[in-house]
Design a protein around this motif. Structure first.
Motif, PDB file in Angstrom:
ATOM      1  N   THR A  32       2.782  -2.077  -1.165  1.00 42.24           N
ATOM      2  CA  THR A  32       3.185  -2.813  -2.349  1.00 42.24           C
ATOM      3  C   THR A  32       3.727  -1.754  -3.310  1.00 42.24           C
ATOM      4  OG1 THR A  32       1.317  -4.263  -1.937  1.00 42.24           O
ATOM      5  CG2 THR A  32       2.418  -4.498  -4.062  1.00 42.24           C
ATOM      6  N   HIS A  38      -0.965   6.523  -2.069  1.00 41.25           N
ATOM      7  CA  HIS A  38      -1.977   7.589  -2.110  1.00 41.25           C
ATOM      8  C   HIS A  38      -2.178   8.147  -0.705  1.00 41.25           C
ATOM      9  CE1 HIS A  38      -5.002   4.844  -0.572  1.00 41.25           C
ATOM     10  NE2 HIS A  38      -5.032   4.107  -1.675  1.00 41.25           N
ATOM     11  N   GLY A  40      -4.552   8.141   1.228  1.00 43.46           N
ATOM     12  CA  GLY A  40      -5.219   7.213   2.141  1.00 43.46           C
ATOM     13  C   GLY A  40      -4.198   6.288   2.791  1.00 43.46           C
ATOM     14  N   ARG A  43      -2.403   8.056   5.421  1.00 43.72           N
ATOM     15  CA  ARG A  43      -3.119   8.230   6.691  1.00 43.72           C
ATOM     16  C   ARG A  43      -2.792   7.064   7.631  1.00 43.72           C
ATOM     17  NH1 ARG A  43      -9.357   7.789   8.925  1.00 43.72           N
ATOM     18  NH2 ARG A  43      -8.731   8.609  10.951  1.00 43.72           N
ATOM     19  N   GLY A 238      -2.082  -2.165  10.681  1.00 47.28           N
ATOM     20  CA  GLY A 238      -2.341  -1.997   9.247  1.00 47.28           C
ATOM     21  C   GLY A 238      -3.641  -1.228   9.082  1.00 47.28           C
ATOM     22  N   ASP A 241      -8.774  -2.494   6.003  1.00 51.03           N
ATOM     23  CA  ASP A 241      -9.029  -3.473   4.930  1.00 51.03           C
ATOM     24  C   ASP A 241      -8.270  -4.772   5.156  1.00 51.03           C
ATOM     25  OD1 ASP A 241      -6.671  -1.951   4.509  1.00 51.03           O
ATOM     26  OD2 ASP A 241      -6.552  -2.634   2.435  1.00 51.03           O
ATOM     27  N   MET A 279      -9.426   7.019  -5.446  1.00 51.85           N
ATOM     28  CA  MET A 279      -8.449   6.624  -4.450  1.00 51.85           C
ATOM     29  C   MET A 279      -7.782   5.296  -4.746  1.00 51.85           C
ATOM     30  SD  MET A 279      -7.187   7.554  -1.587  1.00 51.85           S
ATOM     31  CE  MET A 279      -8.127   8.404  -0.376  1.00 51.85           C
TER      32      MET A 279
END
Ligand code: AMP
Ligand code: ZN
Length: 457
Positions: A32, A38, A40, A43, A238, A241, A279
Motif C-alpha cells: 500500500t 519497511h 520487514g 523481507r 504474501g 499476516d 516496525m
C-alpha cells in the motif's frame, strides 16, 4: 529432484507442477503506497524473489504479477477508521495521486537495490476500477452481498468454506468479537465497495452502480489476478499476516464468483521482528532500506541477512546481526574474488545446492553448502564456476564484486542521498552539481539499474 513447496491451504509440503504447460503464474500482494516500505515488508519481497529464482532454475517460465495498492484502505482490518492514503496526504502535503506515484517509485527503487528481479507485470488498483466493479456486480448477482448505509458487503456466512485457509473458528470469532461491527451482519463480513461519505469529496472516488465510492480492501487482488493469470493459477504469495484476513477474503470472493480457490499453492513469508526499533508503517517510525544505507550498509548485506533464515521462520533484526551478515558476506566476496577466472562447476555440489532449494526453499541448508564450497579443496576455477551458478539464486552480484568497490564516508552517503532526491524531483541541474562534488572528493559514480554505485577514482 522435483520441487516441493509448503502450501498453507493444505498445510503440507506438496510436489509442485505448473497447472498449464511449463509456465508458472504467480501473484504477490504488493505494497500500500502511502509510505516507504519497511525492511520487514522487504523481507517478504526477498522471499518471493527467491521463489521466482528457484522456479526459473527448475526450467519453468514465470509470469510474475505484483499489484500496487494505491487506493486508500482503512487503517483498521474491520473496514473502519481512517484511510491510509488520506493519512499519507495529510502527513506529506502531496495529493493522493502524487503520494501513490512517489512511494511506488521508492518501492521499485528498493527492489532494484536489493536485486529483486523485476516482475513481469505491475498492476495498480486505480487502473482496474472497472474490473473490480464488475467482480462485485457478479457477487451481487450470485447473492453473496448485502448493502448497508456505508457500503456493499460480502456475506461470509453464505460461503460454507469461508475461512479454510486460516482454519478460522468462525463461531468462536463471532462470540469473542470486540470490534465494532457497525452494520455488518457477521464479524467476518467485509467491504467490497465503500460509499463516499455524504457531503464529502474524496480525492480518490469513482462512479459505480451503487453510487460514488471506492473499492474495499481485498477485491483488487481477486479482480486483477483473474485478469492477468486466470481464475485458477499456480501460486499466490504474501506475508503471514495476510493468512487470516486478506487472503481469506480474496479466496472467499473468487470462490463465490468463479468456484475456484484462486491458487493451487498459497505461500507465506514469515515476519521480520525487530528488537530495537519499531516496525509499524502507520506509526511513521520504522526502518527502511535508506536507513540501513545511511548507517553504511550496502543493500546486498540486507539481502544476505534475509537469505540466512528459512522463509517459514520468523527472523529477528538487530544491528549486531546485520553487522555479522556484513562480515560473512565480505568473506564470501573476497574468497570468490580470489578464485579468479571460472572453469567448470562441480556438478555434485550444484545438485546438492539446488536439491536443498527444491526442498521447500531450504536456504539455510543451501547456504551451508556455499560455505562448504568455500572451505573445499576444489581447484579455484571449479569453485568460481560453482559459486557463479549459486549466485543465480543468491543474487549477490558475486562475479561483479571487486575490492575497489569501497565503503564510502558519511559525507559521500549524504551527497548521494541528496542527489537521489534531486533526481526524484527531476532537478537535473542540482543532481549534476552534486555529482561534481562527489567527483571532487575522489569518487566516481555509475548509475546502474540497482541504483548509483560509487567507486574510488
Ligand atoms: P503492506 O504494504 O502493509 O500491504 O505490506 C506489504 C507486504 O509486506 C505484505 O506481503 C505483508 O504481508 C508484508 N509484511 C508486513 N509486515 C511485515 C514484516 N514485519 N515482516 C515481513 N513481511 C511483512
Ligand atoms: Zn492481495
Amino acid at each position: 529432484m522435483t520441487l516441493q513447496l509448503f502450501d498453507t491451504y493444505e498445510r503440507e509440503v506438496r510436489t509442485f507442477q505448473p497447472l498449464n504447460g511449463n509456465t508458472v503464474g504467480i501473484y504477490c500482494c504488493g505494497p500500500t503506497v502511502y509510505n516507504f516500505a519497511h525492511i520487514g515488508n522487504l523481507r517478504t519481497y526477498l522471499f518471493e524473489d527467491l521463489l521466482v529464482r528457484v522456479l526459473r532454475a527448475n526450467g519453468f517460465e514465470v509470469n510474475h504479477v505484483v499489484n500496487i495498492t494505491d487506493v486508500g484502505h482503512l487503517v483498521s482490518d474491520a473496514d473502519t477508521g481512517e484511510d491510509k492514503m488520506e493519512l499519507g496526504t495529510q502527513r506529506t502535503g502531496m495529493t493522493a495521486w502524487e503520494l501513490a506515484d512517489f512511494y511506488t517509485r521508492a518501492f521499485e527503487k528498493d527492489l532494484a537495490r536489493l536485486n529483486v528481479q523485476t516482475p513481469s507485470i505491475w498492476c495498480k488498483a486505480t487502473d482496474h476500477i472497472q474490473e473490480q466493479i464488475e467482480f462485485v456486480q457478479d457477487l451481487e448477482a450470485k447473492g453473496f452481498t448485502y448493502k448497508t448505509s456505508d457500503g456493499i458487503y460480502f456475506d461470509s456466512r453464505k460461503l460454507n468454506s469461508y475461512g479454510h485457509l486460516a482454519r478460522l473458528d468462525i463461531e468462536g470469532l463471532q462470540a469473542g468479537a470486540r470490534v465494532d461491527q457497525g452494520e455488518r451482519k457477521f464479524v467476518t463480513d467485509f467491504a467490497l465497495w465503500k460509499f463516499s461519505p455524504e457531503g464529502e469529496q474524496r480525492q480518490m472516488e469513482w462512479d459505480s452502480p451503487w453510487g460514488k465510492g471506492f473499492p474495499g480492501w481485498h477485491i483488487e487482488c481477486s479482480a486483477m489476478s483473474a485478469k492477468y493469470l486466470g481464475d485458477y493459477f499456480d501460486i499466490h504469495c504474501g506475508g503471514e499476516d495476510h493468512i487470516p484476513i486478506h487472503h481469506t477474503n480474496e479466496i472467499a470472493q473468487t470462490e463465490a464468483s468463479r468456484g475456484t480457490r484462486l491458487a493451487n499453492f498459497w505461500m507465506h513469508g514469515y515476519f521480520l521482528q525487530l528488537d530495537d526499533a519499531k516496525m509499524s508503517k502507520s506509526t511513521g517510525e520504522f526502518l527502511t532500506l535508506d536507513v540501513l544505507i545511511e548507517r553504511g550498509f550496502d543493500p546486498m548485506v540486507y539481502r544476505f541477512f534475509c537469505l540466512g533464515g528459512h522463509y517459514r521462520s520468523q527472523m529477528t533484526f538487530s544491528w549486531e546481526s546485520l553487522e555479522a551478515a556484513r562480515t560473512s558476506l565480505n568473506r564470501l566476496y573476497e574468497a570468490a574474488f580470489s578464485w579468479g577466472e571460472p572453469g567448470e562447476p562441480d556438478q555434485d555440489t550444484l545438485d546438492r545446492f539446488f536439491g536443498a532449494l527444491n526442498d521447500d526453499l531450504g536456504m539455510p541448508k543451501a547456504m551451508a553448502i556455499v560455505w562448504e564450497l568455500v572451505k573445499s579443496d576444489f581447484a579455484d576455477g571449479v569453485k568460481k564456476a560453482t559459486i557463479i551458478r549459486f549466485d543465480e539464486i543468491l543474487g549477490l552480484g558475486i562475479a561483479e564484486w571487486s575490492p575497489e568497490a569501497v565503503e564510502v564516508s558519511e559525507e559521500v552517503l549524504e551527497l548521494l542521498k541528496a542527489r537521489e532526491t534531486a533526481r526524484v524531483e527531476k532537478n537535473w541541474a542540482r543532481a549534476d552539481e552534486i555529482r561534481d562534488e562527489i567527483t571532487a572528493l575522489g569518487y566516481v559514480i555509475e548509475d546502474t539499474p540497482e541504483g548509483a554505485k560509487v567507486t574510488r577514482a
